[in-house]
Design an enzyme around this catalytic site. Structure first.
Site, PDB file in Angstrom:
ATOM      1  N   GLU A 262      19.313  15.744   0.036  1.00 45.83           N
ATOM      2  CA  GLU A 262      18.417  16.329   1.038  1.00 45.83           C
ATOM      3  C   GLU A 262      18.919  16.038   2.449  1.00 45.83           C
ATOM      4  O   GLU A 262      18.896  16.908   3.329  1.00 45.83           O
ATOM      5  CB  GLU A 262      16.987  15.826   0.819  1.00 45.83           C
ATOM      6  CG  GLU A 262      16.448  16.345  -0.506  1.00 45.83           C
ATOM      7  CD  GLU A 262      14.991  16.025  -0.804  1.00 45.83           C
ATOM      8  OE1 GLU A 262      14.431  16.686  -1.690  1.00 45.83           O
ATOM      9  OE2 GLU A 262      14.413  15.122  -0.171  1.00 45.83           O
TER      10      GLU A 262
ATOM     11  N   GLY B  64       1.726   3.336  -5.327  1.00 47.69           N
ATOM     12  CA  GLY B  64       1.085   2.619  -6.425  1.00 47.69           C
ATOM     13  C   GLY B  64      -0.139   1.839  -5.959  1.00 47.69           C
ATOM     14  O   GLY B  64      -1.234   1.973  -6.526  1.00 47.69           O
TER      15      GLY B  64
ATOM     16  N   ALA C 180       7.565   8.520  -7.081  1.00 50.68           N
ATOM     17  CA  ALA C 180       6.174   8.373  -6.655  1.00 50.68           C
ATOM     18  C   ALA C 180       5.186   8.556  -7.821  1.00 50.68           C
ATOM     19  O   ALA C 180       4.202   7.817  -7.938  1.00 50.68           O
ATOM     20  CB  ALA C 180       5.884   9.377  -5.546  1.00 50.68           C
TER      21      ALA C 180
ATOM     22  N   SER D  15       0.844  -1.200   0.000  1.00 53.03           N
ATOM     23  CA  SER D  15       0.000   0.000   0.000  1.00 53.03           C
ATOM     24  C   SER D  15       0.873   1.242   0.000  1.00 53.03           C
ATOM     25  O   SER D  15       0.671   2.162   0.795  1.00 53.03           O
ATOM     26  CB  SER D  15      -0.928  -0.012   1.191  1.00 53.03           C
ATOM     27  OG  SER D  15      -0.155  -0.164   2.340  1.00 53.03           O
TER      28      SER D  15
ATOM     29  N   VAL E 139       3.570 -11.056   1.977  1.00 56.50           N
ATOM     30  CA  VAL E 139       3.400 -12.056   0.915  1.00 56.50           C
ATOM     31  C   VAL E 139       4.749 -12.682   0.610  1.00 56.50           C
ATOM     32  O   VAL E 139       5.718 -11.978   0.330  1.00 56.50           O
ATOM     33  CB  VAL E 139       2.803 -11.384  -0.346  1.00 56.50           C
ATOM     34  CG1 VAL E 139       2.741 -12.372  -1.495  1.00 56.50           C
ATOM     35  CG2 VAL E 139       1.427 -10.843  -0.019  1.00 56.50           C
TER      36      VAL E 139
HETATM   37  C1  LIG Z   1      14.208   8.543   1.301  1.00 53.38           C
HETATM   38  C2  LIG Z   1      13.391   8.549   0.025  1.00 53.38           C
HETATM   39  C3  LIG Z   1      13.028   9.763  -0.543  1.00 53.38           C
HETATM   40  C4  LIG Z   1      12.284   9.783  -1.720  1.00 53.38           C
HETATM   41  N1  LIG Z   1      11.933  11.004  -2.243  1.00 53.38           N
HETATM   42  C5  LIG Z   1      11.153  11.037  -3.337  1.00 53.38           C
HETATM   43  C6  LIG Z   1      10.704  12.278  -3.859  1.00 53.38           C
HETATM   44  O1  LIG Z   1      11.044  13.347  -3.323  1.00 53.38           O
HETATM   45  N2  LIG Z   1       9.893  12.262  -4.956  1.00 53.38           N
HETATM   46  C7  LIG Z   1       9.506  11.099  -5.535  1.00 53.38           C
HETATM   47  O2  LIG Z   1       8.755  11.121  -6.513  1.00 53.38           O
HETATM   48  N3  LIG Z   1       9.921   9.909  -5.085  1.00 53.38           N
HETATM   49  C8  LIG Z   1      10.717   9.848  -3.987  1.00 53.38           C
HETATM   50  N4  LIG Z   1      11.139   8.643  -3.497  1.00 53.38           N
HETATM   51  C9  LIG Z   1      10.763   7.429  -4.224  1.00 53.38           C
HETATM   52  C10 LIG Z   1       9.319   7.028  -3.953  1.00 53.38           C
HETATM   53  O3  LIG Z   1       9.070   7.059  -2.562  1.00 53.38           O
HETATM   54  C11 LIG Z   1       9.073   5.643  -4.533  1.00 53.38           C
HETATM   55  O4  LIG Z   1       9.332   5.690  -5.917  1.00 53.38           O
HETATM   56  C12 LIG Z   1       7.639   5.208  -4.294  1.00 53.38           C
HETATM   57  O5  LIG Z   1       7.409   5.069  -2.898  1.00 53.38           O
HETATM   58  C13 LIG Z   1       7.339   3.896  -4.993  1.00 53.38           C
HETATM   59  O6  LIG Z   1       6.009   3.541  -4.733  1.00 53.38           O
HETATM   60  P1  LIG Z   1       5.581   2.019  -4.726  1.00 53.38           P
HETATM   61  O7  LIG Z   1       4.101   2.014  -4.554  1.00 53.38           O
HETATM   62  O8  LIG Z   1       6.160   1.317  -5.879  1.00 53.38           O
HETATM   63  O9  LIG Z   1       6.282   1.383  -3.426  1.00 53.38           O
HETATM   64  P2  LIG Z   1       6.334   1.854  -1.930  1.00 53.38           P
HETATM   65  O10 LIG Z   1       5.786   3.212  -1.747  1.00 53.38           O
HETATM   66  O11 LIG Z   1       7.720   1.583  -1.467  1.00 53.38           O
HETATM   67  O12 LIG Z   1       5.356   0.846  -1.195  1.00 53.38           O
HETATM   68  C14 LIG Z   1       5.598  -0.543  -1.124  1.00 53.38           C
HETATM   69  C15 LIG Z   1       4.700  -1.135  -0.043  1.00 53.38           C
HETATM   70  O13 LIG Z   1       4.774  -2.548  -0.162  1.00 53.38           O
HETATM   71  C16 LIG Z   1       4.833  -3.128   1.140  1.00 53.38           C
HETATM   72  N5  LIG Z   1       5.477  -4.437   0.971  1.00 53.38           N
HETATM   73  C17 LIG Z   1       6.706  -4.691   0.461  1.00 53.38           C
HETATM   74  N6  LIG Z   1       6.916  -6.031   0.380  1.00 53.38           N
HETATM   75  C18 LIG Z   1       5.789  -6.627   0.839  1.00 53.38           C
HETATM   76  C19 LIG Z   1       5.399  -7.982   0.979  1.00 53.38           C
HETATM   77  N7  LIG Z   1       6.178  -8.996   0.615  1.00 53.38           N
HETATM   78  N8  LIG Z   1       4.177  -8.234   1.507  1.00 53.38           N
HETATM   79  C20 LIG Z   1       3.363  -7.208   1.879  1.00 53.38           C
HETATM   80  N9  LIG Z   1       3.677  -5.923   1.736  1.00 53.38           N
HETATM   81  C21 LIG Z   1       4.879  -5.626   1.222  1.00 53.38           C
HETATM   82  C22 LIG Z   1       5.646  -2.123   1.945  1.00 53.38           C
HETATM   83  O14 LIG Z   1       5.379  -2.247   3.326  1.00 53.38           O
HETATM   84  C23 LIG Z   1       5.139  -0.784   1.362  1.00 53.38           C
HETATM   85  O15 LIG Z   1       4.037  -0.301   2.090  1.00 53.38           O
HETATM   86  C24 LIG Z   1      11.875   8.578  -2.324  1.00 53.38           C
HETATM   87  C25 LIG Z   1      12.229   7.360  -1.744  1.00 53.38           C
HETATM   88  C26 LIG Z   1      12.975   7.353  -0.570  1.00 53.38           C
HETATM   89  C27 LIG Z   1      13.339   6.026   0.065  1.00 53.38           C
END
Ligand SMILES: Cc1cc2nc3c(=O)[nH]c(=O)nc-3n(C[C@H](O)[C@H](O)[C@H](O)COP(=O)(O)OP(=O)(O)OC[C@H]3O[C@@H](n4cnc5c(N)ncnc54)[C@H](O)[C@@H]3O)c2cc1C
Length: 438
Positions: free
Chosen positions: A175, A20, A322, A17, A84
């Site tokens: 940052e 995406g 994001a 969650s 998972v």
């Molecule tokens: C320090 C930092 C700063 C950032 N700054 C920026 C920014 O300024 N601007 C920007 O656009 N992007 C930024 N990013 C990148 C951005 O946060 C990511 O690209 C974005 O969060 C990706 O979204 P996602 O939905 O793919 O995964 P995520 O947001 O990482 O979510 C993944 C979710 O999956 C869950 N999960 C993982 N594995 C499992 C499993 N096996 N079973 C159940 N649940 C699971 C996790 O708990 C998590 O809640 C930053 C990232 C970091 C680490």
């Protein structure tokens, strides 16, 4: 076992969650599907502000949001805390910590984790910052090391505790370096009168020739200038060879004695077991077609940091940001409904809204398409975008108040050590952080 009552509607299981997964769920509200959202945490993390949690200027709760609260009004959605482990594509089930769960459609939105490129020592001793527990560990390490420094009377013994080496000069490294420098310049002597500013050294290292290498040259140059002005030393074209918890060595022989190495030099996708190796791309991401559907499957999708849509335009997949995750989530949510209704699907098209990075309390760089600018106005945009994107009115309010307080008196935040960080103490440090002695 099924954790939700199977109705006459198809069941969409979303794993993760983050940005995406949340967007897929939003798109499926009031649609003819049942949704089961699984995450190993019961909260959504706003990763872009993790560095402020690490420096103690924001409380962790203000960048997290309860998933049950978020989905409270969505009648077709159930949430379960579950990790998972494996996808059994041949029988449309997943193995999880709460048992086997069947799905009609599966969305893998598990994000990414820190990539140490196989170096076990660096993984053991350097600090990652991808989750709230990791940001808190970093906070505790930094402030424990300042407390330790106060006790050291001999300069050579004190220095490693007050030397910070950040590896990876992308937005996270930039940052965090800016925030540590501002802490050193304006706050540290108030909290630690025994320590002096010039005792603290901050290095930002990258093997690339410039900071913020994915942004424009103009943004890189401005960010580099701002960092130097704050007293951060840039080590560019610098490849880390080793780190043993006391010394970090770079190719060419440069050695820095430090107890604080922060690693933001790479990420890799988090893929549950059972996914065919043939579809795993560089960076441990799952190859998909143009509707984010895992290659070779009709009903499994991979989005955000864990998805790799390889095209001529995106030979390495889309950037791990994001906006990509959100837009892919939107696309998948819509396309699942199209597929169910037998309609034509819509190919994913990324609308790049640009990049921002902040350096310190009132400077930022912005690349918004052809418009590129830096300085105070970019910082105001950064503030607006981040406040707007944070989940929860209370969080927005608290973060805004914290920022204003910090802006006025340079001394916001509490910098508390709530529990001691001990490397290797898995029970105390949080589930995904397994490190050796502090
Ligand atoms: C320090 C930092 C700063 C950032 N700054 C920026 C920014 O300024 N601007 C920007 O656009 N992007 C930024 N990013 C990148 C951005 O946060 C990511 O690209 C974005 O969060 C990706 O979204 P996602 O939905 O793919 O995964 P995520 O947001 O990482 O979510 C993944 C979710 O999956 C869950 N999960 C993982 N594995 C499992 C499993 N096996 N079973 C159940 N649940 C699971 C996790 O708990 C998590 O809640 C930053 C990232 C970091 C680490």
């Amino acid at each position: 076992m099924s954790t939700t009552d199977r109705s006459k509607f198809p069941l969409v299981v979303i794993v993760g969650s983050g940005f995406g997964g949340l967007e897929v769920a939003r798109r499926l509200e009031n649609k003819p599907v049942e949704v089961l959202m699984l995450d190993k945490h019961n909260y959504h993390t706003f990763q872009p502000l993790l560095y402020q949690v690490a420096l103690g200027s924001l409380e962790s709760e203000s960048i997290a949001f309860s998933l049950r609260k978020n989905f409270g009004g969505q009648a077709n959605l159930n949430f379960r805390i579950a990790e998972v482990h494996k996808v059994n594509a041949e029988k449309n089930t997943i193995d999880t910590t709460i048992g086997e769960i069947a799905y009609d459609y599966l969305v893998i939105a598990t994000g990414s984790t820190t990539n140490f490129f196989g170096d076990k020592d660096i993984e053991h001793y350097a600090m990652p910052m991808k989750s709230i527990p990791e940001a808190l560990n970093l906070r505790y390490l930094i402030f424990q090391n300042l407390e330790a420094a106060v006790l050291k009377k001999i300069k050579e013994e004190r220095e490693p505790y007050l030397t910070f080496v950040l590896v990876g000069a992308g937005p996270t490294g930039v940052e965090l370096a800016g925030a540590i420098a501002e802490f050193r310049n304006y706050v540290m002597e108030k909290d630690y009168p025994e320590l002096k500013k010039d005792h603290v050294k901050i290095y930002l290292a990258d093997f690339q020739p410039r900071v913020l290498a994915t942004m424009s040259e103009q943004a890189s140059k401005a960010a580099g200038d701002y960092l130097r002005k704050l007293g951060v030393e840039l080590l560019l074209n610098a490849k880390v060879e080793r780190y043993d918890g006391n010394e970090i060595e770079f190719e060419g022989g440069k050695v820095i004695k430090t107890k604080n190495v922060i690693w933001s030099a790479g990420v890799m996708g988090v893929i549950p077991g059972g996914i065919n190796k043939d579809v795993i791309e560089r960076g441990n991401r799952i190859r998909t077609d143009n509707i984010c559907r895992v290659v070779g499957f009709d009903n499994i999708f991979a989005i955000g940091d864990v998805g790799a849509m390889i095209t001529d335009k995106t030979p390495k997949g889309h950037p791990g940001v994001a906006q990509v995750a959100i837009q892919m989530g939107d696309n998948v949510g819509k396309n699942i409904i199209h597929i169910i209704k037998g309609e034509t699907t819509e190919p994913f098209k990324y609308n790049d809204k640009g990049s921002l990075a902040t350096i310190g309390r009132n400077k930022a760089v912005a690349d918004l398409g052809k418009v590129k600018f830096q300085g105070f106005f970019a910082w105001l945009i950064w503030i607006f975008v981040h406040l707007f994107s944070l989940l929860g009115t209370r969080n927005k309010f608290i973060v805004f108040l914290n920022w204003m307080a910090n802006y006025v008196n340079y001394n916001g935040g509490s910098r508390l050590i709530i529990r001691r960080f001990v490397r290797g103490d898995v029970k105390n440090n949080a589930e995904e952080v397994t490190k050796g002695d502090a």
